[in-house]
Design an enzyme around this catalytic site. Sequence first.
Site, PDB file in Angstrom:
ATOM      1  CE  LYS A  78      -4.024   1.941   2.465  1.00 34.81           C
ATOM      2  NZ  LYS A  78      -4.970   1.751   3.604  1.00 34.81           N
ATOM      3  CB  SER A 153      -8.354   3.595   2.468  1.00 35.21           C
ATOM      4  OG  SER A 153      -7.483   2.991   3.428  1.00 35.21           O
ATOM      5  CB  SER A 177      -8.564   0.673   5.340  1.00 35.25           C
ATOM      6  OG  SER A 177      -9.280   1.857   5.166  1.00 35.25           O
TER       7      SER A 177
HETATM    8  N1  GLN Z   1     -13.390   3.990   5.881  1.00 33.18           N
HETATM    9  C1  GLN Z   1     -12.794   4.461   7.090  1.00 33.18           C
HETATM   10  C2  GLN Z   1     -12.425   5.909   6.970  1.00 33.18           C
HETATM   11  O1  GLN Z   1     -12.694   6.468   5.970  1.00 33.18           O
HETATM   12  C3  GLN Z   1     -11.612   3.616   7.449  1.00 33.18           C
HETATM   13  C4  GLN Z   1     -10.399   3.943   6.715  1.00 33.18           C
HETATM   14  C5  GLN Z   1      -9.214   3.113   7.129  1.00 33.18           C
HETATM   15  O2  GLN Z   1      -9.366   2.088   7.783  1.00 33.18           O
HETATM   16  N2  GLN Z   1      -8.046   3.593   6.785  1.00 33.18           N
HETATM   17  O3  GLN Z   1     -11.891   6.510   7.846  1.00 33.18           O
END
Ligand code: GLN
Length: 476
Positions: A78, A153, A177
């Site tokens: 990532k 994400s 995410s």
């Molecule tokens: N969808 C969540 C957010 O937007 C989690 C994102 C993540 O785990 N990095 O904060």
Amino acid sequence: MSPVDTARSTAAAVRAGERSARSVVEAHLGAIGERDGELHAFNLVTADAALAHADEIDAQVAAGHDPGPLAGVPIAVKDNLCTAGVPTTCSSKILDGWRPPYDATVVQRLRAAGAVSVGKTNLDEFAMGSSTENSAFGPTRNPHDTSRVPGGSSGGSAAAVAAGFAPLALGSDTGGSIRQPAAFCGIVGAKPTYGAVSRYGLVAFASSLDQIGPFATDVADAALLLEVISGHDPLDSTSIPKPPLSLSSTLQQGVEGLRVGVVKELLDAEGIHPDVASRTRAALEALEGAGAKIEEVSVPAVIYGLSAYYLIAPAEASSNLARYDGVRYGLRVDAPTTGEMYDRTRTAGFGAEVERRIMLGTYALSAGYYDAYYGKAQKVRTLIIRDFEAAYERCDVLLSPTAPTTAFELGAKADPLAMYLNDVCTIPSNLAGHPAISVPFGSGDDGLPVGVQIMAPAMGEATMFRVAAALEGARA
Ligand code: GLN
């Protein structure tokens, strides 16, 4: 989708000298070349470095040395994990041109285990989002249906594994995410216990919630990757002073006698589609069939998890992202005064969702509002931890859907709140610091993959992976 060999079988073949790491890496680079134009899983493919690294591994094998448990296995990383000398963008314009001077601890550990990084994967800008549509470089598409999002994400990492670009990938999980994109892409994804994997070199979003974890096509590969990256790291002050997790040796022990609870509030949560709920119930029955004792449990405070998270995570983000001011990292837009330079740089560099989080977080932390918002959210966090403690007195692991629906269409969730609701089932484990894993379990009415989430108490990964393996084995 191209079928991939597991990381285990690839590493075994490379270690035994039956297959060259170069041929493995070439095959995966070929798959990337064929389809990543369409999917955009990668921000950067590091083909030359990967081939050079593969040659090093082959030379080690030829010299009689063991390159390690992930010998020659391609991995996608990532793009919020620091890679020395290789651009690390967080899919944000604000880091334009920045090359970290060091590798994240997890990246070092991968290398020491013989894994070969093939590139950096797309994400929602600074990991804020649930669809990978918030990337400054354009969205990633779901390999199962390119009109759909891969989740987020860590959507690029999940899509890369699902498309056969690499058998393994690393993601980060602050509120879901890793698990939600794993569910949307039909693969396995796990968030470890907070502190089980070093965060050194992970670009911080919300430091009290962020954890790095594995993506893989099956549970045993995910376990192997987590073993490699876990264990104490003095460079991360929140790293648990324990040796690496031991998961593989107990994976096949089955679930006979284990107590599995389904979390009532998450199964009934707002927005959970009936087909997803019914797959979750089917998973419960499958585990019962494998010998587990199942029951319904209540973890009442989890329903406040979303509200607490969307105060705590933006609050921490507003502080963490203050460092991007045009002075030290990446983008700088010059202006007559320093104040205007900050302003112009940040306006040009951050996308809409990141701006929204910074504003929300700054507001929640401001004098006069701190107790009402941030303070209250922290109290909810404590309640969630207590409710989980009570549930884990009765159960070894807990079950829920991973996400309320299967992968949605690109553009379907233009309202930020609708997007946030995706995280209802994943956020509680981040707030508690507990591990959780998403395992594919059949498909929804639309034919797209459904993921079931297994949660465990802190450092309960061994049991959690055992249950995951049993569920995988029970899959129709
Ligand atoms: N969808 C969540 C957010 O937007 C989690 C994102 C993540 O785990 N990095 O904060």
